[in-house]
Design an enzyme around this catalytic site. Structure first.
Site, PDB file in Angstrom:
ATOM      1  N   SER A 186       0.906  -0.839  -0.340  1.00  8.61           N
ATOM      2  CA  SER A 186       0.207  -0.112   0.133  1.00  8.61           C
ATOM      3  C   SER A 186       1.050   1.665   0.255  1.00  8.61           C
ATOM      4  O   SER A 186       1.963   1.578  -0.498  1.00  8.61           O
ATOM      5  CB  SER A 186      -0.947   0.183   0.860  1.00  8.61           C
ATOM      6  OG  SER A 186      -1.869   0.934   0.939  1.00  8.61           O
ATOM      7  N   ASP A 201     -10.037  -5.758  -4.315  1.00  7.31           N
ATOM      8  CA  ASP A 201      -9.334  -5.108  -2.754  1.00  7.31           C
ATOM      9  C   ASP A 201     -10.220  -3.680  -3.457  1.00  7.31           C
ATOM     10  O   ASP A 201     -10.467  -3.436  -4.270  1.00  7.31           O
ATOM     11  CB  ASP A 201      -8.139  -4.771  -2.793  1.00  7.31           C
ATOM     12  CG  ASP A 201      -7.454  -4.172  -2.063  1.00  7.31           C
ATOM     13  OD1 ASP A 201      -8.287  -2.647  -1.602  1.00  7.31           O
ATOM     14  OD2 ASP A 201      -5.846  -3.359  -2.339  1.00  7.31           O
ATOM     15  N   HIS A 214      -7.166  -6.261   0.558  1.00  3.01           N
ATOM     16  CA  HIS A 214      -6.263  -5.073   0.695  1.00  3.01           C
ATOM     17  C   HIS A 214      -5.767  -5.644   2.040  1.00  3.01           C
ATOM     18  O   HIS A 214      -4.291  -5.444   2.367  1.00  3.01           O
ATOM     19  CB  HIS A 214      -6.403  -3.689   0.973  1.00  3.01           C
ATOM     20  CG  HIS A 214      -5.589  -2.894   1.257  1.00  3.01           C
ATOM     21  ND1 HIS A 214      -5.094  -2.793   0.262  1.00  3.01           N
ATOM     22  CD2 HIS A 214      -4.823  -2.137   1.984  1.00  3.01           C
ATOM     23  CE1 HIS A 214      -3.735  -1.531  -0.061  1.00  3.01           C
ATOM     24  NE2 HIS A 214      -3.598  -1.527   0.898  1.00  3.01           N
TER      25      HIS A 214
END
Length: 286
Positions: free
Chosen positions: A153, A230, A264
């Site tokens: 991320s 995600d 995620h």
């Protein structure tokens, strides 16, 4: 090792997962980092090193407790270093008001806007101060010519940007669900405006999609992993397709693995972390 203080040490898969603290002159505060020393570190051979950069809201703890990476790092004989995600305890007004800016959200860049510019220099901390500290403190086991980097991320953004801004420093790079084009997404716009100001020419210097267009360093392959389920991918926070398009136009090899149904979280990361260590090992041990 004099400047390092051991915080914790746990034996796992024949190696040791350790956490150290040290005083950072760049960030002007005390910082923690994790380091996994695989069982091969007991020998007399120098081992590859891979940095792992965590995402928003994380510290050095998330990856070492949730991903299960130690099994694969031990198998391949790779040292793994994990810095924290921002300065700690510097008490800038407003640094804890939101989860996506300030504490735990340093974005691995060097802030130039007050009041952040005094402490929020995670780019220099990672790629210079911590980089040199690891090579000095662990000089008996760390191979300075075989270093890779990965992240998740915000940390995936950090891994890509650190590699593209410092050609040759990292020989291998991969990312889970990275923020690929921060100039074009809400997370990145908020962070860049806060840390760098309104001048978007400064933003380009910390955006992987822009940086890859002018990359002229040693041959490099980018490995991008993205869960198709995600919610941040669906909400256009991550934009991996923008990076892939830029890579292709710049003739920089890129692999994008779109994982059906995955989100995620660290459930997703732990599922595919072994493939990433295979990727880094192939490059760093060749």
């Amino acid at each position: 090792m004099d400047q390092l203080q051991l915080v914790s040490a746990n034996k796992i898969f024949g190696g040791y997962q350790k956490v150290y603290s040290h005083e950072s002159s760049v960030l002007k505060c005390k910082m923690n980092f994790s380091i996994f020393l695989p069982p091969q570190a007991e020998g007399d051979v120098k081992l590859p090193v891979v940095y792992y950069l965590s995402g928003l809201t994380c510290s050095e703890q998330n990856f070492i407790t949730k991903s299960g990476f130690q099994r694969y790092a031990a198998h391949h004989g790779i040292i793994v270093v994990g810095p924290d995600t921002s300065p700690r305890g510097v008490k800038i007004p407003g640094d804890d008001e939101s989860w996506d800016f300030g504490q735990s959200a340093g974005f691995y860049l060097d802030a130039i806007r007050d009041p952040w510019s005094t402490n929020y220099k995670m780019g220099t901390y990672l790629n210079k101060e911590l980089f040199e500290l690891i090579l000095t403190a662990f000089s008996n086991v760390a191979n300075p010519d075989r270093i890779g980097i990965m992240g998740h991320s915000m940390g995936g953004h950090g891994a890509l940007v650190s590699t593209l801004r410092n050609p040759g420093l990292y020989k291998s790079v991969s990312a889970f669900a990275p923020i690929c084009n921060p100039m074009k997404c809400p997370w990145g716009e908020k962070a860049f405006k806060g840390y760098l100001g309104e001048d978007k020419s400064k933003w380009i210097e910390w955006d992987a999609t822009e940086l890859v267009k002018k990359y002229d360093g040693p041959p490099l392959t980018l490995l991008i992993d993205q869960g198709a389920g995600d919610k941040f991918y669906i909400e256009k926070q991550l934009l991996p397709e923008n990076l892939v398009e830029a890579c292709r136009s710049a003739e920089v090899p890129v692999i994008l693995n779109l994982r059906d149904g995955y989100d995620h979280s660290y459930y997703y990361i732990s599922t595919f972390i072994g493939e990433h260590f295979d990727f880094h090992a192939k490059i760093l041990k060749s």
